[in-house]
Scaffold this active site. Structure first.
Site, PDB file in Angstrom:
ATOM      1  N   CYS A 104       0.938  -1.316   0.044  1.00 32.69           N
ATOM      2  CA  CYS A 104      -0.064  -0.031  -0.163  1.00 32.69           C
ATOM      3  C   CYS A 104       0.957   1.353   0.014  1.00 32.69           C
ATOM      4  CB  CYS A 104      -0.743  -0.010   1.072  1.00 32.69           C
ATOM      5  SG  CYS A 104      -1.933   1.447   1.399  1.00 32.69           S
TER       6      CYS A 104
ATOM      7  N   CYS B 137      -0.676   4.475   0.868  1.00 32.82           N
ATOM      8  CA  CYS B 137      -1.357   5.341   1.333  1.00 32.82           C
ATOM      9  C   CYS B 137      -0.311   6.384   2.301  1.00 32.82           C
ATOM     10  CB  CYS B 137      -2.545   4.746   2.312  1.00 32.82           C
ATOM     11  SG  CYS B 137      -1.959   4.103   3.688  1.00 32.82           S
TER      12      CYS B 137
ATOM     13  N   CYS C  26       0.840   4.121   5.376  1.00 35.24           N
ATOM     14  CA  CYS C  26       1.812   2.974   4.995  1.00 35.24           C
ATOM     15  C   CYS C  26       3.040   3.466   4.842  1.00 35.24           C
ATOM     16  CB  CYS C  26       1.179   1.922   4.103  1.00 35.24           C
ATOM     17  SG  CYS C  26      -0.206   1.058   4.721  1.00 35.24           S
TER      18      CYS C  26
ATOM     19  N   HIS D 258      -5.994   4.814   5.684  1.00 39.78           N
ATOM     20  CA  HIS D 258      -5.495   3.716   4.903  1.00 39.78           C
ATOM     21  C   HIS D 258      -6.866   2.961   4.338  1.00 39.78           C
ATOM     22  CE1 HIS D 258      -3.957  -0.190   4.270  1.00 39.78           C
ATOM     23  NE2 HIS D 258      -4.892  -0.622   4.915  1.00 39.78           N
TER      24      HIS D 258
END
Length: 377
Positions: free
Chosen positions: A310, A312, A315, A341
């Site tokens: 991920c 985002c 992350c 997230h």
């Protein structure tokens, strides 16, 4: 306004042009009930970091507080919130009918007591359209009767007839409002809602009836309210052949990532659900490896990101251990990071769906991920 670019079986890849921007479909609409995503996520977070296309706001809640007249005075929801993309407002019907002990229904509409201060309020098709016009949303939902599920067949049939009568009143009122001087958004669109509980005959007949009204879009309502998922999928399959092919389709209040994949396969274009933000606030996170519960002790000293696949903001910057610490400590930042997230996951799931529809590989993609992402780690 809506164009199907490609199909794979019943699944559709499309583009939806609105006065507030273009939506690539299938798409997930991020739920900002009171004009904000619960968990401290702003309109600017959504547009800059989370790949959001559409924001959904709640007519009932915004009518009660701060008041739709105030929002209109301040320039409508777009100026009020800072979100510049498309906004869908629901009609308030679901919230009104969920106040079962506080409301009374007749042909004109529904009288109910505010859950905030108990004052009596009346809402019918015309009132709902006026409120949504004041909010200035891109898409307004028709005011419908939300019947308890299960319900008797005859009551459901009568409810469908009433919902159709109300829909015609909504259409007439919106046409009037869009031509009124000072209207926030004179290009506001109207979506009708298919009802009929879990009765195939009622669902099909109602969709046939409302399809004749040539609306801007069509929603399937009254599902994901406790019935088994397979029943929901069955109803979508029954209704889909009668939903206008050239109009966008919206499955209201759905749902899990697996629900979305299954419904896309059955011809749905738009989705919304509070699940990603609500679950996130309790530390339940969707990942490409499965569903992760940050309350688990094993994450206490885990220095990995929530999801290694991920990108985002959470992350990219923080470890499972840190975000877990925030959640179990009750820190607001923990909720914000988790909500970011989950919304990013949902929005990028839709991007992968669109990419695979473009490539003709949606079925393979769906089959490869549907069980895994629904599994609790």
């Amino acid at each position: 306004m809506f164009k199907v670019l490609k199909t794979e079986g019943t699944a559709r890849r499309g583009v939806f042009e609105t006065v507030h921007g273009t939506v690539q479909t299938p798409a997930f609409m991020n739920v900002a009930t009171c004009a904000a995503i619960k968990g401290g996520v702003s309109a600017f977070d959504m547009s800059e970091d989370l790949h959001t296309q559409v924001m959904l706001c709640n007519t009932y809640h915004l009518h009660l507080r701060p008041g739709d007249e105030l929002v209109k005075k301040l320039g409508g929801l777009h100026k009020f919130t800072g979100w510049q993309g498309p906004i869908l407002t629901d009609s308030g019907g679901f919230q009104v009918f969920s106040l079962s002990s506080l409301r009374k229904i007749n042909e004109e509409g529904v009288t109910f007591n505010s859950h905030i201060d108990g004052r009596k309020i009346f809402m019918g098709p015309e009132e709902s359209m006026k409120i949504q016009s004041n909010l200035g949303s891109t898409i307004a939902m028709a005011f419908d009767e939300c019947v308890e599920n299960p319900a008797e067949h005859e009551y459901s049939r009568q409810s469908c007839l009433r919902t159709t009568r109300w829909l015609k009143r909504c259409k007439n009122k919106m046409a009037q409002l869009n031509q009124t001087e000072g209207t926030v958004n004179p290009n506001q669109l109207l979506f009708g809602i298919n009802q009929g509980c879990t009765y195939d005959d009622l669902r099909v007949e109602h969709m046939k009836t409302i399809a004749d009204l040539d609306l801007d879009g069509y929603a399937i309502g009254g599902l994901a309210v406790g019935e088994p998922a397979e029943v929901m999928y069955h109803i979508i399959e029954q209704v889909e052949p009668y939903a206008p092919k050239e109009k966008i389709r919206y499955l209201m209040g759905v749902g899990t990532p697996a629900n979305i994949l299954e419904a896309v396969e059955r011809g749905v274009d738009l989705f919304d659900c509070v699940m990603p933000s609500r679950n996130a606030r309790h530390g339940h996170l969707f990942t490409w490896e499965g569903i992760r519960n940050l309350h688990n002790e094993k994450y206490k000293d885990d220095n990995e990101p929530i999801d290694a696949n991920c990108q985002c903001p959470t992350c990219r910057r923080h470890s499972r251990a840190y975000v877990r610490h925030l959640i179990v400590s009750g820190e607001m930042l923990g909720q914000r990071l988790c909500v970011q997230h989950n919304l990013y996951f949902y929005n990028t799931l839709m991007e992968k769906i669109r990419e695979n529809l473009d490539n003709g590989t949606f079925k393979q993609f769906k089959d490869s991920v549907v069980e895994k992402i629904a599994t609790r780690i």
